[in-house]
Design a protein around this motif. Structure first.
Motif, PDB file in Angstrom:
ATOM      1  N   ALA A   3      -2.757   2.999   3.640  1.00 45.16           N
ATOM      2  CA  ALA A   3      -2.298   1.697   4.141  1.00 45.16           C
ATOM      3  C   ALA A   3      -3.363   0.628   3.945  1.00 45.16           C
ATOM      4  O   ALA A   3      -3.075  -0.485   3.486  1.00 45.16           O
ATOM      5  CB  ALA A   3      -1.921   1.811   5.616  1.00 45.16           C
ATOM      6  N   LEU A   4      -4.613   0.954   4.284  1.00 45.23           N
ATOM      7  CA  LEU A   4      -5.698  -0.018   4.158  1.00 45.23           C
ATOM      8  C   LEU A   4      -5.951  -0.387   2.698  1.00 45.23           C
ATOM      9  O   LEU A   4      -6.135  -1.562   2.362  1.00 45.23           O
ATOM     10  CB  LEU A   4      -6.975   0.560   4.781  1.00 45.23           C
ATOM     11  CG  LEU A   4      -8.197  -0.362   4.802  1.00 45.23           C
ATOM     12  CD1 LEU A   4      -7.895  -1.640   5.568  1.00 45.23           C
ATOM     13  CD2 LEU A   4      -9.395   0.359   5.409  1.00 45.23           C
ATOM     14  N   THR A   5      -5.939   0.612   1.823  1.00 47.08           N
ATOM     15  CA  THR A   5      -6.178   0.353   0.397  1.00 47.08           C
ATOM     16  C   THR A   5      -5.079  -0.510  -0.206  1.00 47.08           C
ATOM     17  O   THR A   5      -5.353  -1.483  -0.921  1.00 47.08           O
ATOM     18  CB  THR A   5      -6.284   1.677  -0.374  1.00 47.08           C
ATOM     19  OG1 THR A   5      -7.316   2.485   0.199  1.00 47.08           O
ATOM     20  CG2 THR A   5      -6.602   1.433  -1.843  1.00 47.08           C
ATOM     21  N   LEU A   6      -3.817  -0.177   0.082  1.00 45.94           N
ATOM     22  CA  LEU A   6      -2.704  -0.952  -0.461  1.00 45.94           C
ATOM     23  C   LEU A   6      -2.671  -2.364   0.128  1.00 45.94           C
ATOM     24  O   LEU A   6      -2.320  -3.325  -0.563  1.00 45.94           O
ATOM     25  CB  LEU A   6      -1.381  -0.232  -0.192  1.00 45.94           C
ATOM     26  CG  LEU A   6      -1.133   1.006  -1.071  1.00 45.94           C
ATOM     27  CD1 LEU A   6       0.038   1.810  -0.536  1.00 45.94           C
ATOM     28  CD2 LEU A   6      -0.886   0.594  -2.516  1.00 45.94           C
ATOM     29  N   LEU A   7      -3.054  -2.505   1.401  1.00 45.05           N
ATOM     30  CA  LEU A   7      -3.130  -3.835   2.005  1.00 45.05           C
ATOM     31  C   LEU A   7      -4.151  -4.695   1.273  1.00 45.05           C
ATOM     32  O   LEU A   7      -3.906  -5.890   1.005  1.00 45.05           O
ATOM     33  CB  LEU A   7      -3.498  -3.714   3.485  1.00 45.05           C
ATOM     34  CG  LEU A   7      -3.637  -5.031   4.265  1.00 45.05           C
ATOM     35  CD1 LEU A   7      -2.320  -5.800   4.250  1.00 45.05           C
ATOM     36  CD2 LEU A   7      -4.091  -4.756   5.696  1.00 45.05           C
ATOM     37  N   CYS A   8      -5.293  -4.109   0.928  1.00 45.48           N
ATOM     38  CA  CYS A   8      -6.308  -4.845   0.163  1.00 45.48           C
ATOM     39  C   CYS A   8      -5.773  -5.257  -1.211  1.00 45.48           C
ATOM     40  O   CYS A   8      -6.013  -6.383  -1.670  1.00 45.48           O
ATOM     41  CB  CYS A   8      -7.564  -3.988   0.001  1.00 45.48           C
ATOM     42  SG  CYS A   8      -8.476  -3.705   1.534  1.00 45.48           S
ATOM     43  N   VAL A  29      -2.632  -5.788  -2.061  1.00 47.63           N
ATOM     44  CA  VAL A  29      -1.637  -6.844  -1.867  1.00 47.63           C
ATOM     45  C   VAL A  29      -2.326  -8.177  -1.574  1.00 47.63           C
ATOM     46  O   VAL A  29      -1.922  -9.233  -2.096  1.00 47.63           O
ATOM     47  CB  VAL A  29      -0.675  -6.465  -0.717  1.00 47.63           C
ATOM     48  CG1 VAL A  29       0.194  -7.657  -0.332  1.00 47.63           C
ATOM     49  CG2 VAL A  29       0.207  -5.297  -1.138  1.00 47.63           C
ATOM     50  N   ARG A  30      -3.382  -8.158  -0.762  1.00 49.07           N
ATOM     51  CA  ARG A  30      -4.111  -9.393  -0.450  1.00 49.07           C
ATOM     52  C   ARG A  30      -4.778  -9.962  -1.691  1.00 49.07           C
ATOM     53  O   ARG A  30      -4.799 -11.183  -1.894  1.00 49.07           O
ATOM     54  CB  ARG A  30      -5.156  -9.127   0.640  1.00 49.07           C
ATOM     55  CG  ARG A  30      -4.576  -8.795   2.006  1.00 49.07           C
ATOM     56  CD  ARG A  30      -3.606  -9.857   2.475  1.00 49.07           C
ATOM     57  NE  ARG A  30      -3.104  -9.591   3.817  1.00 49.07           N
ATOM     58  CZ  ARG A  30      -1.987 -10.087   4.292  1.00 49.07           C
ATOM     59  NH1 ARG A  30      -1.218 -10.854   3.525  1.00 49.07           N
ATOM     60  NH2 ARG A  30      -1.596  -9.815   5.532  1.00 49.07           N
ATOM     61  N   ILE A  31      -5.331  -9.087  -2.523  1.00 45.24           N
ATOM     62  CA  ILE A  31      -5.952  -9.552  -3.772  1.00 45.24           C
ATOM     63  C   ILE A  31      -4.908 -10.206  -4.671  1.00 45.24           C
ATOM     64  O   ILE A  31      -5.174 -11.216  -5.332  1.00 45.24           O
ATOM     65  CB  ILE A  31      -6.642  -8.371  -4.495  1.00 45.24           C
ATOM     66  CG1 ILE A  31      -7.869  -7.912  -3.699  1.00 45.24           C
ATOM     67  CG2 ILE A  31      -7.038  -8.757  -5.916  1.00 45.24           C
ATOM     68  CD1 ILE A  31      -8.494  -6.629  -4.217  1.00 45.24           C
ATOM     69  N   GLN A  32      -3.700  -9.652  -4.687  1.00 44.82           N
ATOM     70  CA  GLN A  32      -2.616 -10.224  -5.492  1.00 44.82           C
ATOM     71  C   GLN A  32      -2.074 -11.518  -4.891  1.00 44.82           C
ATOM     72  O   GLN A  32      -1.353 -12.254  -5.571  1.00 44.82           O
ATOM     73  CB  GLN A  32      -1.467  -9.212  -5.622  1.00 44.82           C
ATOM     74  CG  GLN A  32      -1.805  -7.998  -6.463  1.00 44.82           C
ATOM     75  CD  GLN A  32      -0.646  -7.022  -6.554  1.00 44.82           C
ATOM     76  OE1 GLN A  32       0.246  -7.009  -5.712  1.00 44.82           O
ATOM     77  NE2 GLN A  32      -0.651  -6.185  -7.581  1.00 44.82           N
ATOM     78  N   GLY A  33      -2.384 -11.782  -3.622  1.00 39.05           N
ATOM     79  CA  GLY A  33      -1.882 -12.985  -2.963  1.00 39.05           C
ATOM     80  C   GLY A  33      -0.432 -12.877  -2.545  1.00 39.05           C
ATOM     81  O   GLY A  33       0.225 -13.895  -2.310  1.00 39.05           O
ATOM     82  N   ALA A  34       0.087 -11.640  -2.441  1.00 41.44           N
ATOM     83  CA  ALA A  34       1.485 -11.448  -2.068  1.00 41.44           C
ATOM     84  C   ALA A  34       1.613 -11.380  -0.549  1.00 41.44           C
ATOM     85  O   ALA A  34       0.643 -11.183   0.177  1.00 41.44           O
ATOM     86  CB  ALA A  34       2.025 -10.165  -2.701  1.00 41.44           C
ATOM     87  N   ALA A  35       2.841 -11.558  -0.075  1.00 38.30           N
ATOM     88  CA  ALA A  35       3.122 -11.518   1.362  1.00 38.30           C
ATOM     89  C   ALA A  35       3.907 -10.257   1.688  1.00 38.30           C
ATOM     90  O   ALA A  35       4.835  -9.873   0.963  1.00 38.30           O
ATOM     91  CB  ALA A  35       3.918 -12.749   1.776  1.00 38.30           C
ATOM     92  N   ILE A  49       4.632  -2.451  -5.297  1.00 39.46           N
ATOM     93  CA  ILE A  49       3.362  -2.328  -4.597  1.00 39.46           C
ATOM     94  C   ILE A  49       3.461  -2.918  -3.193  1.00 39.46           C
ATOM     95  O   ILE A  49       2.984  -2.331  -2.213  1.00 39.46           O
ATOM     96  CB  ILE A  49       2.232  -3.013  -5.384  1.00 39.46           C
ATOM     97  CG1 ILE A  49       1.964  -2.264  -6.695  1.00 39.46           C
ATOM     98  CG2 ILE A  49       0.956  -3.071  -4.554  1.00 39.46           C
ATOM     99  CD1 ILE A  49       1.424  -0.868  -6.492  1.00 39.46           C
ATOM    100  N   VAL A  50       4.097  -4.072  -3.076  1.00 39.92           N
ATOM    101  CA  VAL A  50       4.248  -4.726  -1.773  1.00 39.92           C
ATOM    102  C   VAL A  50       5.097  -3.862  -0.843  1.00 39.92           C
ATOM    103  O   VAL A  50       4.754  -3.653   0.332  1.00 39.92           O
ATOM    104  CB  VAL A  50       4.866  -6.122  -1.929  1.00 39.92           C
ATOM    105  CG1 VAL A  50       5.154  -6.749  -0.564  1.00 39.92           C
ATOM    106  CG2 VAL A  50       3.943  -7.022  -2.734  1.00 39.92           C
ATOM    107  N   ASN A  51       6.203  -3.337  -1.356  1.00 46.58           N
ATOM    108  CA  ASN A  51       7.078  -2.490  -0.540  1.00 46.58           C
ATOM    109  C   ASN A  51       6.370  -1.208  -0.106  1.00 46.58           C
ATOM    110  O   ASN A  51       6.503  -0.765   1.041  1.00 46.58           O
ATOM    111  CB  ASN A  51       8.342  -2.131  -1.322  1.00 46.58           C
ATOM    112  CG  ASN A  51       9.253  -3.325  -1.517  1.00 46.58           C
ATOM    113  OD1 ASN A  51       9.123  -4.337  -0.835  1.00 46.58           O
ATOM    114  ND2 ASN A  51      10.165  -3.232  -2.470  1.00 46.58           N
ATOM    115  N   THR A  52       5.611  -0.614  -1.025  1.00 47.08           N
ATOM    116  CA  THR A  52       4.894   0.611  -0.691  1.00 47.08           C
ATOM    117  C   THR A  52       3.805   0.340   0.336  1.00 47.08           C
ATOM    118  O   THR A  52       3.584   1.150   1.255  1.00 47.08           O
ATOM    119  CB  THR A  52       4.280   1.234  -1.957  1.00 47.08           C
ATOM    120  OG1 THR A  52       5.318   1.461  -2.921  1.00 47.08           O
ATOM    121  CG2 THR A  52       3.593   2.558  -1.645  1.00 47.08           C
TER     122      THR A  52
END
Length: 290
Positions: free
Chosen positions: A58-63, A65-71, A181-184
């Motif tokens: 969860a933490l890795t994927l959150l990072c 997503v944040r790098i991609q600038g997605a919500a 990626i966002v959904n996952t």
């Protein structure tokens, strides 16, 4: 002789695609190896391994997503996806207490693929009935005892099949739309309270171990989160048949890793029946039609 820039570019893309596909398949196979390694060689319990793995993912994927600038968006479908992801991860961990790396990967992969194939058949798709028969027969032989050898632990096999069915359902929901990626990432984040509840339920049976936690962290952040990120990039550049066929390599890689790194054994009967399962699924995948 002058090189064709277009041909050179296509060759570079094909090479990159091949290498990243191999990395994704190795990551999926390494998930089985890391779980078996942690639960066989360290005192860590399955619930703790599951919680650390999901939290790290969860933490890795959150990072990412944040790098991609997605919500991130949390929807009812997303919560269902998270529930399936949690069932997969928990059953996967508990099963690997008593089942070998290769056997677990084969049951997991077969159950997931058969779930998606069955869904396709219900939606009106058509595929080879002979392929299905060969796959099911191969699995029955694989699970059955042979001369001088016991059958696979039934409860562990059932847990791993449950993990496979859940993973198949999770994969089907992932195809329903939106950024993968966002959904996952959203699904992984939603599993965190479920993992915490599992820890509470397990109570006095919890056993934390530093080395086991490291294997769980690697499983969650590298072979799960980063592995999925690579696979989603590759997946949109492959045909559906290629994407299904290439995943046939995962149980084989897992079995080889188990033999080479954990000293597990692979009998002739197991190897032949496993190949029958994978061959039957490949037949179904290659003959599937709308």
């Amino acid at each position: 002789m002058q090189e064709n820039p277009a041909a050179t570019g296509r060759g570079h893309i094909a090479w990159t695609l091949t290498m990243l596909t191999a990395c994704a398949m190795l990551a999926f196979a390494a998930n089985s190896l890391l779980a078996r390694l942690a639960l066989r060689t360290t005192p860590i319990d399955a619930a703790t391994f599951t919680a650390v793995r999901l939290g790290a993912g969860a933490l890795t994927l959150l990072c990412i997503v944040r790098i991609q600038g997605a919500a991130l968006a949390f929807t009812p479908t997303g919560w269902l996806s998270a529930a399936l992801l949690f069932i997969y991860a928990a059953a996967f961990s508990f099963a690997y207490r008593d089942i070998s790396t290769g056997a677990g990967a084969l049951i997991l992969f077969s159950a997931a693929q058969l779930t998606m194939i069955s869904y396709g058949l219900m939606k009106g798709e058509r595929a080879s009935a002979w392929g299905m028969l060969i796959a099911c027969t191969g699995m029955a032989v694989f699970l059955a005892p042979s001369a001088g050898m016991d059958a696979l632990p039934l409860f562990a096999a059932m847990l791993m099949a449950t993990a496979g069915f859940a993973w198949g359902g999770f994969s089907l929901l992932a195809k329903s739309g939106g950024a993968p990626i966002v959904n996952t990432a959203a699904s992984f984040i939603c599993t965190v309270p479920l993992a915490a509840a599992l820890l509470l339920v397990q109570g006095g049976q919890l056993r934390f171990d530093g080395t086991g936690a490291i294997w769980a962290l690697l499983s969650g952040s590298v072979t799960s989160a980063l592995g999925y990120a690579i696979w989603y990039w590759v997946r949109v550049r492959l045909t559906a048949i290629s994407a299904g066929a290439v995943q046939l390599s995962v149980p084989v890689i897992s079995a080889l890793l188990g033999v080479l790194l954990l000293g597990e054994t692979l009998t002739l009967k197991s190897a032949v029946s496993a190949l029958a399962v994978l061959g039957g699924i490949a037949w179904v995948t290659l003959t599937a039609r709308p």
